[in-house]
Each structure stands twice: as structure tokens, then as C-alpha cells.
Write a protein that holds these residues in place. Structure first.
Motif, PDB file in Angstrom:
ATOM      1  N   ASP A   1      -2.106 -11.869  -1.461  1.00  0.00           N
ATOM      2  CA  ASP A   1      -1.100 -10.945  -2.002  1.00  0.00           C
ATOM      3  C   ASP A   1      -0.663  -9.912  -0.965  1.00  0.00           C
ATOM      4  OD1 ASP A   1      -1.159 -12.122  -4.556  1.00  0.00           O
ATOM      5  OD2 ASP A   1      -2.953 -10.972  -5.083  1.00  0.00           O
ATOM      6  N   VAL A   2      -1.141 -10.059   0.249  1.00  0.00           N
ATOM      7  CA  VAL A   2      -0.801  -9.110   1.311  1.00  0.00           C
ATOM      8  C   VAL A   2       0.693  -9.162   1.617  1.00  0.00           C
ATOM      9  CG1 VAL A   2      -1.050  -8.705   3.799  1.00  0.00           C
ATOM     10  CG2 VAL A   2      -3.073  -9.024   2.371  1.00  0.00           C
ATOM     11  N   LYS A   3       1.324  -7.986   1.692  1.00  0.00           N
ATOM     12  CA  LYS A   3       2.764  -7.884   1.952  1.00  0.00           C
ATOM     13  C   LYS A   3       3.079  -7.735   3.441  1.00  0.00           C
ATOM     14  CE  LYS A   3       3.733  -7.803  -2.470  1.00  0.00           C
ATOM     15  NZ  LYS A   3       4.339  -9.001  -3.100  1.00  0.00           N
ATOM     16  N   MET A   4       2.093  -7.300   4.233  1.00  0.00           N
ATOM     17  CA  MET A   4       2.343  -7.046   5.645  1.00  0.00           C
ATOM     18  C   MET A   4       1.024  -7.041   6.402  1.00  0.00           C
ATOM     19  SD  MET A   4       4.099  -3.653   7.332  1.00  0.00           S
ATOM     20  CE  MET A   4       2.550  -2.741   7.476  1.00  0.00           C
ATOM     21  N   ILE A   5       1.079  -7.467   7.667  1.00  0.00           N
ATOM     22  CA  ILE A   5      -0.078  -7.370   8.563  1.00  0.00           C
ATOM     23  C   ILE A   5       0.268  -6.377   9.660  1.00  0.00           C
ATOM     24  CG2 ILE A   5      -1.502  -8.570  10.265  1.00  0.00           C
ATOM     25  CD1 ILE A   5       0.057 -10.531   7.473  1.00  0.00           C
ATOM     26  N   LEU A  64       4.494  -9.537  10.492  1.00  0.00           N
ATOM     27  CA  LEU A  64       3.528  -8.913  11.392  1.00  0.00           C
ATOM     28  C   LEU A  64       4.153  -7.692  12.058  1.00  0.00           C
ATOM     29  CD1 LEU A  64       0.787  -9.079  12.935  1.00  0.00           C
ATOM     30  CD2 LEU A  64       1.958 -10.545  14.602  1.00  0.00           C
ATOM     31  N   MET A  65       3.436  -6.554  11.999  1.00  0.00           N
ATOM     32  CA  MET A  65       3.848  -5.323  12.666  1.00  0.00           C
ATOM     33  C   MET A  65       2.786  -4.968  13.712  1.00  0.00           C
ATOM     34  SD  MET A  65       6.701  -4.274  11.081  1.00  0.00           S
ATOM     35  CE  MET A  65       6.889  -2.489  11.201  1.00  0.00           C
ATOM     36  N   ILE A  66       3.222  -4.307  14.787  1.00  0.00           N
ATOM     37  CA  ILE A  66       2.324  -3.936  15.877  1.00  0.00           C
ATOM     38  C   ILE A  66       2.302  -2.414  16.009  1.00  0.00           C
ATOM     39  CG2 ILE A  66       1.694  -4.387  18.276  1.00  0.00           C
ATOM     40  CD1 ILE A  66       2.045  -6.946  16.670  1.00  0.00           C
ATOM     41  N   VAL A  67       1.110  -1.853  16.272  1.00  0.00           N
ATOM     42  CA  VAL A  67       0.971  -0.407  16.462  1.00  0.00           C
ATOM     43  C   VAL A  67       1.357  -0.033  17.890  1.00  0.00           C
ATOM     44  CG1 VAL A  67      -0.600   1.565  16.386  1.00  0.00           C
ATOM     45  CG2 VAL A  67      -0.861  -0.296  14.743  1.00  0.00           C
ATOM     46  N   VAL A 110      12.262   8.078  10.930  1.00  0.00           N
ATOM     47  CA  VAL A 110      10.933   7.780  10.390  1.00  0.00           C
ATOM     48  C   VAL A 110      11.081   7.078   9.054  1.00  0.00           C
ATOM     49  CG1 VAL A 110       8.703   8.720   9.683  1.00  0.00           C
ATOM     50  CG2 VAL A 110      10.012   9.866  11.482  1.00  0.00           C
ATOM     51  N   GLY A 111      10.390   5.960   8.899  1.00  0.00           N
ATOM     52  CA  GLY A 111      10.448   5.239   7.631  1.00  0.00           C
ATOM     53  C   GLY A 111       9.231   4.365   7.426  1.00  0.00           C
ATOM     54  N   LYS A 112       8.999   3.969   6.192  1.00  0.00           N
ATOM     55  CA  LYS A 112       7.930   3.033   5.875  1.00  0.00           C
ATOM     56  C   LYS A 112       8.413   1.608   6.162  1.00  0.00           C
ATOM     57  CE  LYS A 112       4.254   5.225   4.447  1.00  0.00           C
ATOM     58  NZ  LYS A 112       2.992   5.050   5.203  1.00  0.00           N
ATOM     59  N   PRO A 113       7.497   0.706   6.536  1.00  0.00           N
ATOM     60  CA  PRO A 113       7.901  -0.685   6.716  1.00  0.00           C
ATOM     61  C   PRO A 113       8.613  -1.214   5.475  1.00  0.00           C
ATOM     62  CG  PRO A 113       5.674  -0.367   7.523  1.00  0.00           C
ATOM     63  CD  PRO A 113       6.063   0.914   6.844  1.00  0.00           C
ATOM     64  N   LYS A 114       9.720  -1.928   5.696  1.00  0.00           N
ATOM     65  CA  LYS A 114      10.573  -2.335   4.578  1.00  0.00           C
ATOM     66  C   LYS A 114       9.857  -3.258   3.593  1.00  0.00           C
ATOM     67  CE  LYS A 114      12.734  -5.923   7.442  1.00  0.00           C
ATOM     68  NZ  LYS A 114      14.000  -6.331   8.095  1.00  0.00           N
ATOM     69  N   TRP A 115       8.813  -3.922   4.062  1.00  0.00           N
ATOM     70  CA  TRP A 115       8.109  -4.850   3.175  1.00  0.00           C
ATOM     71  C   TRP A 115       7.263  -4.119   2.132  1.00  0.00           C
ATOM     72  CZ3 TRP A 115       8.268  -5.368   8.520  1.00  0.00           C
ATOM     73  CH2 TRP A 115       9.137  -6.360   8.978  1.00  0.00           C
ATOM     74  N   LEU A 116       7.091  -2.800   2.322  1.00  0.00           N
ATOM     75  CA  LEU A 116       6.297  -2.022   1.380  1.00  0.00           C
ATOM     76  C   LEU A 116       7.164  -1.144   0.491  1.00  0.00           C
ATOM     77  CD1 LEU A 116       3.399  -0.887   3.725  1.00  0.00           C
ATOM     78  CD2 LEU A 116       3.497  -2.887   2.242  1.00  0.00           C
ATOM     79  N   SER A 117       8.500  -1.153   0.703  1.00  0.00           N
ATOM     80  CA  SER A 117       9.352  -0.254  -0.073  1.00  0.00           C
ATOM     81  C   SER A 117       9.841  -0.919  -1.351  1.00  0.00           C
ATOM     82  CB  SER A 117      10.518   0.225   0.744  1.00  0.00           C
ATOM     83  OG  SER A 117      10.932  -0.656   1.693  1.00  0.00           O
TER      84      SER A 117
END
Length: 650
Positions: free
Chosen positions: A57-61, A212-215, A643-650
Motif C-alpha cells: 500500500d506504499v504510495k512513495m519510496i 521513487l524520490m531521492i533525498v 516548497v511542497g509535499k510529494p504529489k503522490w501524498l497529496s
């Protein structure tokens, strides 16, 4: 559910968590050993340990990694050609081939010489077939990027390789630093691409279909596509993730943040939930860059720090990293027998290293030239790891003549020896691996130092605690802008010693410190060492829940942040807007300001969306800089932060 899977690949451990962002709850967590020779393996191990019903159920890594930092430090990466326009090299650079071409601009963005297209073509011809990427840096390209842009077009016409321009990576002045940044970015392209492909391969095998997102080095997130183009921005990714993990876990806005891992201890300062940013750019592996990154002080003290007894019988901790004896013996139990035999025969005389040293072969196909002794030692190690003493006995030489340090530096061998992790095993406070090996290691170095077993354990714990405490004090000195090393100042160390090691004869004066910020400590070992450190320094200590996997939480809880800055300068009653993508002239100051603000906002919006954000906010700042002591405007800086939250979590 808004579930995020966060992974942090550190120098010793790879941490993983599944985080319910909406409920601020850790659903599952994992900690596995980092496999430097194959990161896919430790990421797979991390997924296996994280397995639960929620994983699909993970929306983003979100991934934070030390890979780019380690590659720069170790000099790894692709072969890069560098086109320098308008200036000779100021200092050494990390490019394989460098060609200097006439051109470049002045501080106002005017050409100091026209770009000779044929000269550029000749330079490119010299690179064909010899490099995997090309970096371009032109003098004052942040004031006018046209020569870099034209050179890029010519490279793309003649070569099928990636091209990196300095003005696209930084808007800061500093021709040399920008050139280094461009070359390092080009060198890292295949490395980060390989990491991304490895992670995606594991995701596919695990049946997880999520972006996948990178820090980045400032702790914010960027999309996979942006990371492939700007891998340089992942420098110091891991330590930056730890800062945001401390914010999330510790519920603090202003604090000192300390992250103690296996390899290093990283310290940062937090102000209103945001880390202090290094305005000059990150310095990694001796290379000064223009990469935006959190200001982090790193010290060679961690669970895997090498404990040695020097020629004066002083106990020294770090900064080198080795495998703990306990961990090595857990995988190779025969090492306990070899150490035990060495203890019984009291063979402790060695010139290179310590009597507790063991060696593990890391490369089967070795291409480096070796001496006869090195080659014979490697043949023995191909069978299994051995102690230094065992190798010397088998080779029929004294340990004084067995020097394998060069092969360790080249990565052919790894060394295992006594570490703080072994001290904890020996005193029974942490017993994950083979305690017998740790006990034998302590006995040997205690004997070498002329101390009893318990005396050595107490001295080692005190040395580790004092080194962490000194690192905190040095960091505060650095954060406050004072440029001196405490250990180099005898006067300063007089007071430091009174703070860290108060004596009974301190009858006239004792010393203590007062900190205006609490200390948030994260990392697996902090619960053992930091209470005593905080007591010595009179620090308010916070060890938050899930402190041992805070790095992965920081990766999972990050925002997407993009910063665009434009400069407006007055030149002969005209106002010049210097953007990373163009130079434009205005007759009216207000028109120039309005244009710069609109363009910066538009670019920031495009970049933050490309980086993977939705529902973002734009913050515009205008700063007028005057000549000191004069009411004369030097330049105006327009900075837009998105500044924004990753779109996969909005």
C-alpha cells in the motif's frame, strides 16, 4: 493510507521504515548491514525485513544515500572531459581531460572574448571516444550563460554523451568551484543511475509499484528523473535526512542534532525546524563545490571506529573505520580460535597496525600490482579471513614486516579490529554478535597498554565519551563562525580538560558549560554514550522514539524544495537581470524587479513540479545589497523558494 517507505543507506547500516504520514506512525522498521560491494543486496535485505501487509500500500519510496559522497571521496565515477571557457584551471580538478577555450564574460555579463566555434570543435574532437560525459564551465556564466549553451550544442552535435553545464547547477559566483561541481556531477551520472536501477529492480521483484524520490544534501526531496540529471545534489544526502528525522521524531524546532552511526558522528544545528545551510557549498573529499547542502560537521567517531594503542601507550579512537571483531567473528568463527591462540602465545609485537588486526579479502579479481608478500597474503585470504599474526606465521615472517595497509586503502582488503562496538560487547551492554572475539581483543590491547582488563574497558568508554563531547563543543565553535580547532589551542584545551576530566585537585576553579539549545541524539549507539556526554556538558538531552532509524524517517518525511535566485545589477544607468538561463537589460529598475520576480516564480514552479511536488507554496524574497559605508546599491537579489509535499501524498 498515506504510507511512505523510507530507506537510508549509511556507511555501516541500511535503515528502512514504513511511515504512515497522516497518522505520524511507524508501521514497520528494519536495520541491516550495508553491502558496499553490491547495494542491491542490502536494499533487498531491508525489504525482506520490512515485509508486512502494508508494504504493497506504499504510495512513495524515499531514498537517502551515501553513494555519491563515497564516490567523490574515493574518486570513483565515469571519465569526464572538461571544457573551460575564458580561464585557465585555477587549481586541480577531477576531470580526465581538460581543454581551455577563449571566451567567457565579465561581471556585467559582457563577452570578454568571442567564443571561437572551431576551437570548441577541435577540443571536442580530442575527447571523442575517451570520455563518458562532458562538463562545461565558462567564466562568469552565472552572469551570462550563452557560451556554455553554445558549447553544449556543439558537443551534442559531435558526441553522444551526457553534457553538464555549470550555470545549471549553481547561480553562485566561483568559477573554479562551479567547474568542479560540473565535473563531479558528470562523474556521478552513471553511479546514481545504477543505484536507481538497482532500487527499481528490487521494487519490481517485490511487486511494489510506487514512485521513487531521492533525498538531496539540504534534506529535501527530488524526483528520480531530476536525480538522474543532477546527482551531485545527493551529496551529504544521508546526514541531511538524519536532521529531518530528528525533527520528526524529537518534536523540536530549535536544537543541536547529533547522529552517531557506525562510521561517523554528524552534528548540525536546527533553527525553526530547518537546518542551517552552508552558503559556500558542500566540501566533500577535498573538493569545494557549489552544492546547496545542510551545514554538517562530521567526525570520525562511530561504532566501527578503529581503537589503537600508539607508541606512547595512549588509547586512540578513530578516525579510521574497521569491521568490529565481534561482527567479523560472527561471520567467520575461526577468527576466535586464531585470536585465542595469539593471546595464549602473547604474540603482540607489531609495527603496522594493532595485534588485534584481521584481514578480509573483498576483491577476487585483483588488477593492482602487488609485492611478493602482498600476493602471498592474498592467496591465503582467498581461502578465508585471517588475523595478521596468523598470516605472518604462515608466511614465515615477523609481523614487523607484514604491511597490508596499501591493499586496505585500495579496497582489495578490509580490516577488522577492536572498535567501540567491541567495547560494548565486552562489557555486556550490547551482544548482537560474537562476544568472545571482543573479549580477546580487549585483553590484547589492555596487555599492550599495561592495564587490567577492566581498567582498559573504563579508559576506552571514557575516551569515546570525551571524543563525542569534544566534537559537540567544536561544532558549536564552528556554527558560531569561529575558525579554530580546539585541540590546537593549548589555552582552550586547559578548560576543555577541566570540563571533560575534572580532577580532585581542581580546588580553585572548576569549569562547566551552558548550552542554549537541547541536544537531539539519534542513531543506534546514542542511548549508551550520550547520557554521560550530556551530563559532562550540562546539556538537555532528547533521545526520541525510533532514534535508531531516524535517518530513514527523515527520508520518508521530507518536502520537495527548489530555490531560484536572480541578480539585478546597475551598469551605466541600466539594470541587468542575471538569470541562470539568460541575461536581460532594462532601463527601469522597477521593471527589472517585476520581471525578475515573475521569471523566478515561474522557474521555481516548473522546477518544483518537475521534482515531484504538488500543492506547493512560493516564497519570494528581495534583498538589496549596498556597498559598505556608502548609500550605493551594489545589487538586488530576488530569491524564490518553492516548497511542497510529494504529489503522490497529496
Amino acid at each position: 493510507m498515506s504510507l511512505v517507505l523510507g530507506i537510508d543507506t549509511g556507511g555501516t547500516y541500511t535503515d528502512g521504515i514504513i511511515l504512515d504520514v497522516a497518522k505520524q506512525k511507524v508501521v514497520a522498521k528494519a536495520k541491516v548491514l550495508t553491502t558496499h560491494d553490491d547495494l542491491t543486496r542490502c536494499i533487498t535485505d531491508c525489504f525482506q525485513e520490512l515485509k508486512c501487509d502494508a508494504v504493497h500500500d506504499v504510495k512513495m519510496i524515499a531514498l537517502s544515500t551515501t553513494l555519491a559522497t563515497n564516490a567523490v571521496v574515493e574518486g570513483h565515477g565515469g571519465e569526464v572531459g572538461l571544457l573551460l571557457i575564458g580561464s585557465e584551471p585555477i587549481d586541480k580538478h577531477p576531470a580526465a581531460i581538460c581543454e581551455v577555450i577563449k571566451g567567457g564574460h565579465d561581471a556585467a555579463g559582457r563577452p570578454q572574448a568571442e567564443l571561437d566555434v572551431e576551437e570548441v570543435r577541435n577540443a571536442i574532437r580530442k575527447m571523442c571516444g575517451k570520455v563518458e560525459a562532458v562538463a562545461i564551465s565558462s567564466f562568469f556564466s552565472v552572469r551570462n550563460p550563452e557560451h556554455e549553451q553554445k558549447a553544449r550544442e556543439l558537443v551534442r552535435e559531435m558526441m553522444d554523451v551526457p553534457v553538464v553545464c555549470g550555470h545549471e547547477l549553481s547561480s553562485s559566483l566561483g568559477f573554479y568551484e562551479r567547474a568542479v561541481t560540473a565535473v563531479l556531477n558528470a562523474k556521478l551520472l552513471p553511479i546514481i543511475a545504477s543505484l536507481i536501477e538497482s532500487v527499481k529492480k528490487v521494487l519490481k521483484e517485490e511487486g511494489i509499484n510506487a514512485p521513487l524520490m531521492i533525498v538531496k544534501g539540504d534534506g529535501s526531496l527530488m524526483s528520480e528523473s531530476v536525480a538522474r540529471v543532477r546527482p551531485i545534489e545527493t551529496l551529504l544526502s544521508g546526514p541531511a535526512a538524519s536532521i529531518y528525522g530528528a525533527v520528526y521524531c524529537g518534536n523540536v524546532k530549535d536544537a543541536l542534532v547529533l547522529d552517531m552511526g557506525g562510521t561517523t558522528t554528524d552534528i548540525a544545528v536546527l533553527s525553526n525546524e530547518v537546518p542551517k545551510i552552508n552558503d559556500e557549498g558542500a566540501v566533500v573529499g577535498g573538493w569545494a563545490t557549489r552544492v546547496r547542502a545542510a551545514e554538517i560537521n562530521t567526525y570520525g567517531i562511530g561504532g566501527d571506529s578503529y581503537i589503537q594503542i600508539d607508541k606512547d601507550k595512549n588509547l586512540v579512537v578513530g578516525p579510521q573505520r574497521v569491521w568490529p571483531l565481534a561482527m567479523a567473528a560472527a561471520s567467520y568463527p575461526h577468527l576466535v580460535e586464531e585470536l585465542s591462540q595469539q593471546w595464549e602465545t602473547k604474540k603482540f609485537n607489531t609495527f603496522y597496525g594493532q595485534p588485534t588486526d584481521c584481514y578480509i579479502l573483498m576483491q577476487q579479481d585483483i588488477t593492482v600490482q602487488m609485492t611478493t608478500t602482498e600476493r602471498e597474503a592474498v592467496q591465503l585470504l582467498k581461502e578465508q579471513p585471517h588475523t595478521q599474526q596468523f598470516l605472518a606465521d604462515e608466511l614465515g615472517i615477523k609481523t614487523f614486516f607484514l604491511d597490508l595497509s596499501r591493499l586496505v586503502e585500495l579496497g582489495v582488503l578490509n580490516k577488522a579490529s577492536l572498535t567501540p562496538t567491541d567495547i560494548l560487547h565486552a562489557n555486556g551492554r550490547y551482544v548482537q554478535w560474537n562476544r568472545d572475539a571482543s573479549i580477546l581483543g580487549v585483553k590484547m590491547l589492555a596487555h599492550k597498554m599495561g592495564k587490567s582488563y577492566q581498567e582498559f574497558l573504563d579508559l576506552a568508554m571514557e575516551a569515546i565519551i570525551n571524543k563525542i563531547a569534544l566534537s559537540i563543543m567544536q561544532s558549536v565553535v564552528n556554527f558560531e563562525g569561529k575558525h579554530f580547532d580546539l585541540q590546537d589551542e593549548k589555552g582552550a584545551m586547559y578548560f576543555v580538560d577541566k570540563i571533560l576530566q575534572p580532577q580532585k585537585d581542581d580546588r580553585i576553579m572548576g569549569c562547566s558549560l551552558e548550552f542554549n539549545l537541547p541536544l537531539v541524539a539519534i542513531g543506534a549507539p546514542v542511548s549508551v554514550y550520550l547520557p554521560e556526554v550530556a551530563s559532562k556538558l550540562k546539556l538537555d538531552l532528547i533521545i526520541p522514539p525510533n532514534a535508531e532509524i531516524a535517518n530513514a524517517i527523515g527520508a520518508a518525511s521530507g518536502n520537495v524544495v527548489e530555490v531560484v535566485q536572480l541578480i539585478i545589477r546597475n551598469d551605466d544607468e541600466q539594470y541587468i537581470v542575471h538569470a541562470p538561463w539568460e541575461r536581460r537589460v532594462f532601463d527601469d529598475y522597477d521593471e527589472a524587479i517585476a520581471y525578475a520576480q515573475a521569471e523566478a516564480a515561474e522557474k521555481a514552479a516548473v522546477q518544483v513540479e518537475k521534482a515531484g511536488a504538488a500543492d506547493y507554496q512560493l516564497n519570494t524574497e528581495k534583498e538589496e545589497v549596498f556597498i559598505p559605508g556608502w548609500d550605493i546599491l551594489l545589487e538586488t537579489r530576488i530569491t524564490v523558494t518553492a516548497v511542497g509535499k510529494p504529489k503522490w501524498l497529496s
